[in-house]
Design a protein around this motif. Structure first.
Motif, PDB file in Angstrom:
ATOM      1  N   UNK A 123       0.837  -1.208   0.000  1.00  0.00           N
ATOM      2  CA  UNK A 123       0.000   0.000   0.000  1.00  0.00           C
ATOM      3  C   UNK A 123       0.874   1.262   0.000  1.00  0.00           C
ATOM      4  N   UNK A 124       1.957   1.238   0.764  1.00  0.00           N
ATOM      5  CA  UNK A 124       2.847   2.401   0.821  1.00  0.00           C
ATOM      6  C   UNK A 124       3.423   2.692  -0.557  1.00  0.00           C
ATOM      7  N   UNK A 125       3.907   1.651  -1.259  1.00  0.00           N
ATOM      8  CA  UNK A 125       4.483   1.851  -2.596  1.00  0.00           C
ATOM      9  C   UNK A 125       3.438   2.409  -3.551  1.00  0.00           C
ATOM     10  N   UNK A 126       2.217   1.903  -3.469  1.00  0.00           N
ATOM     11  CA  UNK A 126       1.165   2.371  -4.377  1.00  0.00           C
ATOM     12  C   UNK A 126       0.822   3.833  -4.126  1.00  0.00           C
ATOM     13  N   UNK A 127       0.675   4.209  -2.869  1.00  0.00           N
ATOM     14  CA  UNK A 127       0.272   5.585  -2.557  1.00  0.00           C
ATOM     15  C   UNK A 127       1.407   6.579  -2.774  1.00  0.00           C
ATOM     16  N   UNK A 128       2.660   6.156  -2.527  1.00  0.00           N
ATOM     17  CA  UNK A 128       3.779   7.053  -2.824  1.00  0.00           C
ATOM     18  C   UNK A 128       3.889   7.317  -4.321  1.00  0.00           C
ATOM     19  N   UNK A 129       3.646   6.300  -5.141  1.00  0.00           N
ATOM     20  CA  UNK A 129       3.688   6.483  -6.593  1.00  0.00           C
ATOM     21  C   UNK A 129       2.600   7.444  -7.063  1.00  0.00           C
ATOM     22  N   UNK A 130       1.479   7.490  -6.347  1.00  0.00           N
ATOM     23  CA  UNK A 130       0.418   8.431  -6.699  1.00  0.00           C
ATOM     24  C   UNK A 130       0.792   9.855  -6.309  1.00  0.00           C
ATOM     25  N   UNK A 131       1.491  10.014  -5.176  1.00  0.00           N
ATOM     26  CA  UNK A 131       1.907  11.350  -4.735  1.00  0.00           C
ATOM     27  C   UNK A 131       3.052  11.868  -5.589  1.00  0.00           C
ATOM     28  N   UNK A 132       3.997  10.976  -5.935  1.00  0.00           N
ATOM     29  CA  UNK A 132       5.167  11.356  -6.731  1.00  0.00           C
ATOM     30  C   UNK A 132       5.142  10.575  -8.047  1.00  0.00           C
ATOM     31  N   UNK A 133       4.586  11.152  -9.106  1.00  0.00           N
ATOM     32  CA  UNK A 133       4.445  10.424 -10.374  1.00  0.00           C
ATOM     33  C   UNK A 133       5.755   9.959 -10.978  1.00  0.00           C
ATOM     34  N   UNK A 134       6.881  10.597 -10.601  1.00  0.00           N
ATOM     35  CA  UNK A 134       8.163  10.188 -11.165  1.00  0.00           C
ATOM     36  C   UNK A 134       8.717   8.926 -10.502  1.00  0.00           C
TER      37      UNK A 134
END
Length: 597
Positions: A123-134
């Motif tokens: 879940x952390x990896x998924x939500x961080x990717x949403x906050x930081x698109x790069x």
């Protein structure tokens, strides 16, 4: 030891003598004895409970205090047992000459992770990717689950990003305070400031180091703890810089140029009031250098055309030839010079622009006004190659400019290794020797200030040591008068700004072809100007890369139609900002003037 009898014998014997039953006496004695034993046991138990309660209270107090202390401290990653040097994260501000902030420091936060403490890495990896698109979700998850104990996620966060990460709520995501460099004016003066990056890094702080421009050139001064509270004052004027950049950008688009640069410099001190190079970048988010093989460095927004752009500057060099001839006493402004074109020299044919013939004879002044290649070539041959080299060297054309930019020492002029007579001829009109617009600004500054060599600088300083004289004041004045006539009746008439007496010289140079020879449809156009001519104070250099003016029936590529109008608009806008009052010519006495009360 006194032994207490279990039975009250005296009372029992007395009771028997009276014929009473002694059993009641024995029962009462047993009851009293048991009550005493019970009271003693209760007192002992109560004392033990009190001690136990006090022990628990002390233990919980210690634990609570420790938990509070831990909660109030910042987290940190595991550290080596050996102590290292402390990270110095203070960096001095940079201001313009009026104290306005160009670069300062901002307290922000970094984001790092302790993967072993994460509750839900997926879940952390998924939500961080949403906050930081790069960031890539799969790559994050792989790093979170490969067994490492610590990893950086982001080196700096905005307050909004920090709040979004905080809302994820995973204990494995942690924040660390750090100081970052902030450029509040965005792209303005980007090539001067350059930019910074992080050096030595820790959770609690990061070392900010210069990567380009003045940030790197004066990195030691900006990082000096003894001067952390003392801002570095540049010679730039933020208002003039903004106006210059805006007009240069508009002119670059109107003239369909691929790049442009402008330098506005004080003639007496060499202090640069404005320096713009386009295309530019935002030093808050400095782009990566070009990595495409064989890519032209000039196509990168990081390329500083004012310093790194080494070009053949064309006819702007002609004034140096005439000024040296004046200095040597070979001519005066009215001396007639053979300008009959074309001129043959060995196997070479020296032509005028579009095969014109301005001759057969021109005054030294008209050689500059009409921009005659043949006229300056004749003067250059009279001067000679050795003396020509010495004069150009005194003007700074053989060495990198001393301006405080880290790119400057690497931008050496391209000087011919051999100097035959044909090189003397071509150099006289700006071909065969390539230099930067900054070199040209310094050389024109010597003409403007009465013949004193100029060292361009970006650092504001009240008192500067005297420099070397490179020409007599009367020679500089005569050269300036010639440049004024170029604007009033020569190739730069579009540069005449009412009230500011602009003097200058145009230069149109074909761009070298990497395969040999020159392009005939690609030019570098320059207008080197001085204003006001009656009391010279400022030098302005405007250079356009591959411009073409298309408003007429045929495309026009000469500097008079491209660089000159742009420079004129810069002067028109910036002269009042520099405190220059326009000069109003008095009306002729035989004219009628309307006056309203």
């Amino acid at each position: 030891m006194i032994r207490t009898p279990l039975r009250p014998l005296a009372r029992i014997l007395e009771a028997r003598a009276k014929g009473e039953n002694p059993d009641s006496i024995e029962r009462e004695n047993r009851r009293l004895r048991h009550e005493a034993m019970r009271d003693k046991a209760r007192n002992r138990a109560e004392g033990r409970l009190l001690l136990l309660g006090l022990g628990f209270a002390v233990a919980f107090s210690v634990i609570g205090a420790r938990m509070g202390l831990l909660a109030s401290t910042e987290p940190s990653e595991p550290r080596a047992a050996a102590t290292g040097a402390e990270i110095l994260n203070q960096r001095a501000d940079i201001t313009d000459r009026s104290g306005r902030i160009l670069a300062t420091n901002l307290l922000t936060h970094s984001l790092y992770a302790h993967p072993r403490e994460m509750v839900d890495p997926v879940r952390v990896a998924r939500e961080l990717a949403q906050i930081f698109p790069d960031l890539d979700e799969k790559d994050l998850l792989k790093r979170f689950t490969d067994g490492r104990r610590f990893l950086w996620v982001r080196k700096k966060l905005s307050p909004e990003q920090m709040q979004q990460v905080h809302d994820i709520g995973d204990p494995g995501l942690l924040f660390g305070p750090r100081e970052m460099r902030l450029y509040p004016n965005g792209r303005l003066a980007a090539h001067v400031l350059g930019g910074t990056s992080f050096g030595a890094e820790g959770v609690h702080s990061a070392e900010v180091i210069g990567t380009a421009g003045i940030e790197k050139a004066l990195d030691a001064r900006l990082r000096d703890p003894a001067m952390a509270g003392e801002a570095l004052t540049l010679s730039l004027d933020l208002t003039v810089q903004a106006a210059t950049t805006e007009i240069l950008g508009a002119g670059m688009k109107m003239m369909n140029a691929k790049g442009a640069t402008a330098i506005l410099m004080e003639a007496a001190t060499g202090e640069i009031v404005a320096l713009a190079s386009l295309p530019d970048f935002d030093p808050n988010d400095r782009p990566a250098p070009l990595t495409v093989k064989d890519a032209d460095p000039g196509d990168s927004p990081l390329f500083n055309r004012a310093v790194q752009g080494v070009y053949e500057l064309g006819s702007t060099f002609k004034i140096f030839t005439v000024a040296q001839a004046l200095e040597l006493g070979l001519v005066n402004p009215q001396t007639l010079v053979d300008a009959n074109a074309p001129m043959r020299w060995g196997r070479f044919l020296i032509k005028e622009f579009k095969n014109h013939n301005y001759g057969p004879m021109l005054s030294a002044t008209d050689v500059i006004v009409k921009s005659s290649n043949v006229g300056v070539a004749r003067l250059a041959l009279q001067i000679g190659g050795l003396r020509q080299q010495a004069f150009l060297k005194s003007l700074g054309f053989f060495d990198p400019t001393p301006v405080e930019l880290v790119e400057a020492p690497y931008a050496r002029p391209l000087v011919p290794t051999r100097w035959p007579e044909i090189t003397t001829i071509t150099t006289s009109y700006g071909h065969g020797l390539a230099a930067s617009p900054m070199h040209l600004a310094a050389a024109y500054g010597a003409i403007a200030n009465g013949g004193i060599a100029v060292k361009p600088t970006l650092v504001h300083q009240e008192n500067r040591p005297p420099a070397e004289r490179v020409m007599r004041p009367e020679v500089a004045r005569a050269a300036l008068d010639m440049l004024r006539q170029v604007v009033t009746r020569g190739t730069a008439t579009y540069g005449d700004v009412d009230g500011y007496e602009v003097a200058g010289k145009t230069g149109t140079a074909d761009k070298p072809n990497p395969r040999g020879g020159y392009h005939h449809d690609k030019v570098v156009n320059t207008f080197a100007s001085i204003f006001p001519a009656s009391n010279p104070q400022y030098v302005l250099i405007v250079t356009l890369d591959e411009p073409v003016e298309t408003s007429g029936p045929e495309p026009r590529r000469t500097a008079g139609y491209t660089a000159v109008p742009v420079a004129a608009e810069i002067i028109r806008r910036t002269a009042p900002l520099l405190g220059l009052r326009p000069m109003v010519e008095a009306a002729p006495v035989d004219k009628v003037t309307a006056v309203r009360n």
